[in-house]
Design an enzyme around this catalytic site. Sequence first.
Site, PDB file in Angstrom:
ATOM      1  N   HIS A  67       0.832  -1.201   0.000  1.00 26.76           N
ATOM      2  CA  HIS A  67       0.000   0.000   0.000  1.00 26.76           C
ATOM      3  C   HIS A  67       0.870   1.256   0.000  1.00 26.76           C
ATOM      4  CE1 HIS A  67      -2.225   3.120   2.398  1.00 26.76           C
ATOM      5  NE2 HIS A  67      -3.117   2.880   1.464  1.00 26.76           N
ATOM      6  N   GLU A  70       2.181   1.837  -3.444  1.00 29.01           N
ATOM      7  CA  GLU A  70       1.139   2.401  -4.314  1.00 29.01           C
ATOM      8  C   GLU A  70       1.093   3.923  -4.190  1.00 29.01           C
ATOM      9  OE1 GLU A  70      -3.180   3.721  -3.776  1.00 29.01           O
ATOM     10  OE2 GLU A  70      -2.974   1.661  -3.062  1.00 29.01           O
ATOM     11  N   HIS A  71       1.131   4.411  -2.944  1.00 36.19           N
ATOM     12  CA  HIS A  71       1.115   5.853  -2.711  1.00 36.19           C
ATOM     13  C   HIS A  71       2.310   6.539  -3.370  1.00 36.19           C
ATOM     14  CE1 HIS A  71      -1.900   6.954   0.594  1.00 36.19           C
ATOM     15  NE2 HIS A  71      -2.217   5.729   0.216  1.00 36.19           N
ATOM     16  N   GLU A 142      -3.869   8.052   7.679  1.00 36.22           N
ATOM     17  CA  GLU A 142      -4.849   7.171   7.041  1.00 36.22           C
ATOM     18  C   GLU A 142      -5.132   5.958   7.923  1.00 36.22           C
ATOM     19  OE1 GLU A 142      -5.222   4.494   2.959  1.00 36.22           O
ATOM     20  OE2 GLU A 142      -3.925   6.258   2.972  1.00 36.22           O
TER      21      GLU A 142
END
Length: 431
Positions: A67, A70-71, A142
Amino acid sequence: MQKQQYDQLQETVYSEVMPNGLRVYVLPKQGFSKTFATFTTDYGSIDNAFVPIGQKQSVEVPDGIAHFLEHKMFEDEEGDVFDTFGKQGASANAFTSFTRTAYLFSSTDDTAVNLHTLLDFVQHPYFTEESVEKEKGIIGQEISMYDDDADWRLFFQLLGNLYDRHPARIDIAGTAESINRITKDDLYTCYHTFYHPSNMILYVAGAVEPQEIFELVRSNQAEKEFAPMDHVERIEVDEPATALHSKAVEKMSIRLPKVLLGYKLSLHNETDNLLYQEARLELLLETLFGEGSEAYETLYSEGLIDDSFSSEAMIERSFSLAALGGNTPKPEETEARLLDIIEHAQTEGMDEQRFERMRKKLLGQLVKQLNSTEFLATEGTRYAFHGASVMDAVEIMQQVTFDDISGLLQSEFRIDNRTTSIIDQKAEADA
């Protein structure tokens, strides 16, 4: 270029494997205004132990790194790639799941320009120590946000109950502690191993000409060099068939309690028949608990469930499960009633007419979804990674029999592989 026709659906899927191993699928939908493209790697949050490309020893990387990666992919030397897509009239996004990381865009024109942008930014990693440290704060926020989301907590508490060692039990974004351990070198290690073209699929659905798309991709990929690679060697864990815990309760400041009943399944072991296993499981859950079923109507009329009640069939690369539940004022009573319904169906049987009605309902929903370029690209990619086609789903749904779902209910819904996750209300004194 290969061509696969689906006469029943009046659709044709074109495909080609590039010299570097990248698999490309094109599904032309003439008359549609929107084109949707996904560039996806067979890599997700559960892939935290593997042998890096060009090495012989396995490594274990921090949780949440897929993840995190991905960012970071949306930043390069020029700035934010989202801005580039916006200037080109496209809407871009990305997501990380347990087993995939996808980058995508939708547009009504300039498909070629946006496709070049998609391929180029995903195949051009740019990480600096400074930008990695900055991202830790952003993703930490997040994670905190998801920690306050009761539905998210309900689901991952369920996974923590089901799995002992399998990384599916870990939040996709990781933890504040795990992401703080991520380094620039970790990101490059994961990128070069899992973002190799041979581990990726490009899927384009919309108003496009297949030959033009393939020529564009061939030209784009010919300009780039990648290290040779045969396959990704992932380190699998030895996970028991039984659930780790039978129940867990967490208290949060929420309006209504939530309950989720889950079963740890073995259907992922039949990945050569993924569509069939999914169709069986979806039809079983709809027959027992879908809207219009006796169970749903009774529980709803008694106020034990509301419109949030749903069921989920999840079959991934190395794990599978079934889950059902939602908001309820009485989580313990609702849990007991759901278990009674399952046990009654196992001893007394299910309603075969209800099964046939649910098959027609799901077929209707599926045919409707096949007119969505977003569904075709995202689901087409998922099935392609398993050597299947989403276009086969209608035919397979028609092949599932009542005996199929009855056998599934008996073999997979057991006491030893089930668990219950409850998010209850905090008492006023605790709030």
